[in-house]
Design an enzyme around this catalytic site. Structure first.
Site, PDB file in Angstrom:
ATOM      1  N   GLY A 124      25.988 -30.698  35.254  1.00  0.00           N
ATOM      2  CA  GLY A 124      25.636 -30.383  36.864  1.00  0.00           C
ATOM      3  C   GLY A 124      26.685 -29.096  37.266  1.00  0.00           C
ATOM      4  N   TRP A 174      26.640 -26.104  36.988  1.00  0.00           N
ATOM      5  CA  TRP A 174      25.833 -25.056  37.675  1.00  0.00           C
ATOM      6  C   TRP A 174      25.396 -25.273  39.017  1.00  0.00           C
ATOM      7  CZ3 TRP A 174      23.018 -20.874  33.963  1.00  0.00           C
ATOM      8  CH2 TRP A 174      23.994 -20.387  33.308  1.00  0.00           C
ATOM      9  N   ASP A 201      16.875 -31.500  33.092  1.00  0.00           N
ATOM     10  CA  ASP A 201      17.488 -31.881  32.019  1.00  0.00           C
ATOM     11  C   ASP A 201      16.833 -32.805  31.273  1.00  0.00           C
ATOM     12  OD1 ASP A 201      20.400 -30.412  30.976  1.00  0.00           O
ATOM     13  OD2 ASP A 201      19.783 -32.237  29.917  1.00  0.00           O
ATOM     14  N   ASP A 220      20.742 -22.424  31.140  1.00  0.00           N
ATOM     15  CA  ASP A 220      22.014 -22.452  30.247  1.00  0.00           C
ATOM     16  C   ASP A 220      21.590 -23.539  29.243  1.00  0.00           C
ATOM     17  OD1 ASP A 220      24.681 -21.902  29.623  1.00  0.00           O
ATOM     18  OD2 ASP A 220      25.339 -23.760  30.939  1.00  0.00           O
ATOM     19  N   LYS A 280      20.800 -18.029  29.034  1.00  0.00           N
ATOM     20  CA  LYS A 280      21.753 -18.232  28.057  1.00  0.00           C
ATOM     21  C   LYS A 280      21.193 -17.877  26.730  1.00  0.00           C
ATOM     22  CE  LYS A 280      24.064 -22.111  26.648  1.00  0.00           C
ATOM     23  NZ  LYS A 280      25.303 -22.832  26.906  1.00  0.00           N
TER      24      LYS A 280
END
Ligand code: SAM
Length: 210
Positions: free
Chosen positions: A63, A65, A83, A123, A163
């Site tokens: 968490g 970000w 997630d 990410d 990413k």
């Protein structure tokens, strides 16, 4: 010992020192991950967030970000994190315990947003095998999936930050993104270790439909 080996060892030591530095700083400043500083640094360079933005964060655990995005967009913004892993609640964020590869994920995000997002962050990272080419290929696949989801939920003119790991498949993916965004830049924030092959694609001004 030859000079190349000495240089390589110095680089590893610097890289580890940097990791320790940001890990300590994250602890002191209450961030859940040192990755938070990567996002902060890229936001300082590219002004990714604006107050009241609607933001979707793919692969958000634990968490860090989400904490940065929440601070930047303020109380009038909207923040959704997704997630595979459970994420402890973060004020102002809606967290979905879900897989970005699930075919219903786009509908779930759009239903929560009410309208399209201003920013999509990814990410997401696979489990690392240590086999460089394999990890690169898996990461590009995940980043492609993140882009697929992002393209469905992002507004025209919006920003995506993805990413990837450096490698031979990166250029083709970057070219594809260039068809969909007015500008696509590569960014290696200072908080990302030099020895890590991770790098971020900063995609500005999405050309898609509103
Ligand atoms: C590097 S971590 C993200 C760190 C995060 N940005 C932060 O600052 O705390 C990558 C995350 O991607 C998640 N992930 C990998 N594959 C995923 C998938 N298919 N769907 C959702 N999340 C995924 C992992 O569970 C992991 O938590």
């Amino acid at each position: 010992m030859n000079i190349c080996r000495i240089k390589a060892e110095i680089n590893v030591k610097l890289s580890d020192a940097k990791k320790d530095y940001y890990r300590k700083l994250a602890k002191e400043e209450g961030y859940r991950s040192r990755s938070a500083y990567k996002l902060e640094q890229m936001n300082n360079s590219y002004r990714i967030f604006r107050p009241s933005d609607r933001v979707v964060d793919l692969g958000c655990a634990p968490g860090g970000w989400l904490q940065v995005a929440s601070k930047e967009i303020g109380h009038h913004g909207k923040l959704i994190g997704i997630d595979l892993q459970e994420v402890k609640p973060i004020e102002g964020a809606i967290i979905l315990h879900d897989n970005i590869e699930d075919y219903m994920i786009v509908d779930r995000i759009l239903a929560l947003l009410n309208c399209k997002a201003d920013v999509v962050l990814s990410d997401v990272a696979p489990n690392i095998s240590g086999i460089w080419e394999l990890d690169h290929a898996k990461q590009i696949l995940l980043a492609r999936r993140a882009f697929y989801v992002g393209a469905k939920v992002l507004r025209r003119g919006g920003i995506a930050l993805l990413k990837v790991f450096e490698g031979e498949l990166l250029n083709e993916f970057k070219m594809e993104l260039k068809h969909n965004f007015e500008r696509v830049l590569l960014s290696k924030p200072e908080a990302s270790r030099q020895k890590s092959s991770e790098i971020y694609l900063v995609c500005l001004k999405f050309k898609g439909q509103n």
